[in-house]
Scaffold this motif. Sequence first.
Motif, PDB file in Angstrom:
ATOM      1  N   UNK A 166      64.398  59.671  53.007  1.00 54.40           N
ATOM      2  CA  UNK A 166      65.661  60.363  53.266  1.00 54.40           C
ATOM      3  C   UNK A 166      66.197  61.096  52.035  1.00 54.40           C
ATOM      4  N   UNK A 167      65.440  61.115  50.958  1.00 53.39           N
ATOM      5  CA  UNK A 167      65.935  61.713  49.715  1.00 53.39           C
ATOM      6  C   UNK A 167      65.657  63.215  49.641  1.00 53.39           C
ATOM      7  N   UNK A 168      66.403  63.878  48.763  1.00 58.19           N
ATOM      8  CA  UNK A 168      66.159  65.309  48.525  1.00 58.19           C
ATOM      9  C   UNK A 168      64.774  65.537  47.934  1.00 58.19           C
ATOM     10  N   UNK A 169      64.310  64.560  47.152  1.00 59.05           N
ATOM     11  CA  UNK A 169      63.002  64.710  46.515  1.00 59.05           C
ATOM     12  C   UNK A 169      61.869  64.595  47.538  1.00 59.05           C
ATOM     13  N   UNK A 170      62.108  63.866  48.622  1.00 59.62           N
ATOM     14  CA  UNK A 170      61.113  63.825  49.699  1.00 59.62           C
ATOM     15  C   UNK A 170      60.988  65.206  50.335  1.00 59.62           C
ATOM     16  N   UNK A 180      53.760  62.505  52.813  1.00 62.72           N
ATOM     17  CA  UNK A 180      54.714  61.506  52.334  1.00 62.72           C
ATOM     18  C   UNK A 180      54.293  60.084  52.679  1.00 62.72           C
ATOM     19  N   UNK A 181      54.469  59.205  51.688  1.00 58.88           N
ATOM     20  CA  UNK A 181      54.281  57.765  51.879  1.00 58.88           C
ATOM     21  C   UNK A 181      55.624  57.122  51.571  1.00 58.88           C
ATOM     22  N   UNK A 182      56.229  56.500  52.564  1.00 59.98           N
ATOM     23  CA  UNK A 182      57.576  55.972  52.389  1.00 59.98           C
ATOM     24  C   UNK A 182      57.649  54.769  51.454  1.00 59.98           C
ATOM     25  N   UNK A 183      58.634  54.778  50.560  1.00 64.75           N
ATOM     26  CA  UNK A 183      58.887  53.654  49.654  1.00 64.75           C
ATOM     27  C   UNK A 183      60.392  53.377  49.624  1.00 64.75           C
ATOM     28  N   UNK A 184      60.745  52.203  49.106  1.00 64.55           N
ATOM     29  CA  UNK A 184      62.155  51.830  49.050  1.00 64.55           C
ATOM     30  C   UNK A 184      62.843  52.293  47.771  1.00 64.55           C
ATOM     31  N   UNK A 185      62.068  52.595  46.731  1.00 65.31           N
ATOM     32  CA  UNK A 185      62.704  53.013  45.485  1.00 65.31           C
ATOM     33  C   UNK A 185      61.701  53.421  44.426  1.00 65.31           C
ATOM     34  N   UNK A 186      62.232  53.709  43.248  1.00 70.99           N
ATOM     35  CA  UNK A 186      61.431  54.234  42.137  1.00 70.99           C
ATOM     36  C   UNK A 186      60.328  53.264  41.720  1.00 70.99           C
TER      37      UNK A 186
END
Length: 274
Positions: A166-170, A180-186
Amino acid sequence: MKKLSVLFALLLSFMFILSACGTSGNKSTNDNKKTGTNQSADLLEKVKANGKILIGTEGTYAPFTFHDSSGKLTGFDVEVAEEVAKRLGVKVDFKETQWDSLFAGLDAKRFDMIANQVGIRPDRQEKYDFSDPYISSAGVLIAHKDNDKVKAFEDIKGLKAAQSLTSNYADLAKKYGATLVGVEGFTQAVDLIASKRVDVHINDKIAFLDFKKQKPDAPVKVVATEADASHSGFMFRKNNQTLVDAVNKALKDMIDDGTYKKISEKWFGEDVLK
């Protein structure tokens, strides 16, 4: 005739009383205006007279504003704000509150300014004033330290990018054709790069610098940086220009004498205004 004269005299007296009341009312209004002006005296003068500046911050947003293991409020924004206050000749009284309450707290005059890596954006500038930027950051493309094939954002077409979906960087990764491979954070994204299960990750430069400061041996590197950087500044209510100017002067002096660079390198390993 005599009755008319008496009535005329009474009418004149009544008009005189009304006129006097009007004058008195105007004087009262003017006095109130003067009093109001005094009550809303210049905020910089008020801060100096009180010997402290009230600063709103989260206190839960590392590395900018958080509590260390001893419980002390610290962080990059905290140290920069403390140095600014020192140069204004006052102490800092931090008022901690959640992010969602910071702007409302400023509106309600619970603090004089906000120090919380607040991005300088046109929609915010319509309602608030900002200091000159004290943080500059852009999106960076991160890859494994052994990856010599990816050197620009255009190179990620068809590659796997670990992103919060859901991020702008995605959206940016998708724009350049990555899968895209979804992750929860950095941290999760970097772990996937380190194990070579994904190829790249896009995030904020400040986030990467903070991560590398904590884990300097992590096998990741920045291979490209976005051209357009975002900027953050201290935020103020409108019509407090003397305080904004004083804060800007303090920031400039800090930059000129190397104090800002020293604080920045302590927290991020480099000057985050460049």
